[in-house]
Scaffold this active site. Sequence first.
Site, mmCIF file in Angstrom:
data_model
loop_
_atom_site.group_PDB
_atom_site.id
_atom_site.type_symbol
_atom_site.label_atom_id
_atom_site.label_comp_id
_atom_site.label_asym_id
_atom_site.label_seq_id
_atom_site.Cartn_x
_atom_site.Cartn_y
_atom_site.Cartn_z
ATOM 1 N N SER A 1 4.089 -4.081 5.326
ATOM 2 C CA SER A 1 4.716 -4.731 6.392
ATOM 3 C C SER A 1 4.722 -6.181 6.028
ATOM 4 O O SER A 1 3.825 -6.837 5.392
ATOM 5 C CB SER A 1 4.051 -4.605 7.653
ATOM 6 O OG SER A 1 2.484 -5.065 7.317
ATOM 7 N N HIS B 1 -3.748 -8.965 -5.830
ATOM 8 C CA HIS B 1 -5.133 -8.669 -5.287
ATOM 9 C C HIS B 1 -6.108 -7.981 -6.347
ATOM 10 O O HIS B 1 -7.321 -7.590 -6.147
ATOM 11 C CB HIS B 1 -5.171 -7.643 -4.032
ATOM 12 C CG HIS B 1 -4.681 -8.208 -2.881
ATOM 13 N ND1 HIS B 1 -4.134 -7.101 -1.652
ATOM 14 C CD2 HIS B 1 -4.247 -9.443 -2.428
ATOM 15 C CE1 HIS B 1 -3.706 -8.270 -0.875
ATOM 16 N NE2 HIS B 1 -3.739 -9.428 -1.147
ATOM 17 N N THR C 1 0.232 5.035 -1.746
ATOM 18 C CA THR C 1 -0.161 6.508 -0.956
ATOM 19 C C THR C 1 0.786 7.555 -1.277
ATOM 20 O O THR C 1 0.485 8.486 -1.189
ATOM 21 C CB THR C 1 0.129 5.967 0.610
ATOM 22 O OG1 THR C 1 1.549 5.461 0.694
ATOM 23 C CG2 THR C 1 -0.645 5.110 1.452
ATOM 24 N N ALA D 1 0.802 -1.188 0.037
ATOM 25 C CA ALA D 1 0.027 0.286 -0.283
ATOM 26 C C ALA D 1 0.680 1.422 -0.038
ATOM 27 O O ALA D 1 0.421 2.229 -0.720
ATOM 28 C CB ALA D 1 -0.771 -0.014 1.194
ATOM 29 N N CYS E 1 -19.153 -9.616 -15.589
ATOM 30 C CA CYS E 1 -20.424 -9.863 -15.292
ATOM 31 C C CYS E 1 -20.444 -11.444 -14.649
ATOM 32 O O CYS E 1 -19.781 -12.314 -15.098
ATOM 33 C CB CYS E 1 -21.073 -10.025 -16.601
ATOM 34 S SG CYS E 1 -22.959 -10.755 -16.090
HETATM 35 ZN ZN ZN Z 1 -23.670 -10.535 -18.390
#
Ligand code: ZN
Length: 240
Positions: free
Chosen positions: A191, A121, A28, A24, A129
């Site tokens: 971290s 992530h 930042t 992160a 969809c």
């Molecule tokens: Zn769809």
Amino acid sequence: MDEQIATLNSIIAAGSSIVFFGGAGVSTESGIPDFRSTDGLYNQRYAYSPETILSHSFFMRDTAEFFRFYRDKMLYTDARPNAAHYQLAELEARGKLKAIITQNIDGLHQLAGSQQVFELHGSVHRNFCMSCKAAYPLERVLESDRVPLCDCGGIIKPDVVLYEEPLDQEVVEGAVAAIASADVLIVGGTSLNVYPAAGLLDYFAGEQLVIINRSELPGERRATLVIQGSIGEVLLQAVL
Ligand code: ZN
């Protein structure tokens, strides 16, 4: 710090297969706050913790509230890459850096020109969809202030790994392979005791483990160099 920068500069110069692992803290510096660091207004606006709202079960249970939080706290469409992103892209263009592994979902590494990016992530820029699997860009999520719907009527879900959801196995395997064959591993803005960083680092068999972080980190035994400072500024000075 100057001596540490010089050391990092020579580590990068000597390295031929550098891998960067970022958390992160990299984002930042582009003005994207860590969603875990909630501001004072948070409790007035949300009845649940970020970890609860960003969970798979919450998404299924209260999709509208999920998207209210998601648009408010997770999307920063004006954010631009910072010096860290650009310096890493430059190292890849020179053939020195082989991969970036990131815990961020903002796509800023690619915007800066990086090619080999493993997004542990996921990414806000990919959306699918849930019914017909049709792909949609971020714009589709931003278009309305309700639950984004596919032309088929299905719910559009961001390709972002929520709590309770497993990481994409292909992405993890790519990240492991990159770390395992790296001679230099630079870790920034994370971290190291947080999953999955800790586990992935175990695959590193190279010589030089460098850690760059704003706040002080608990001692990492294997680190050859630990620099406390801004990742962007450190890389700006160390990558010439
Ligand atoms: Zn769809």
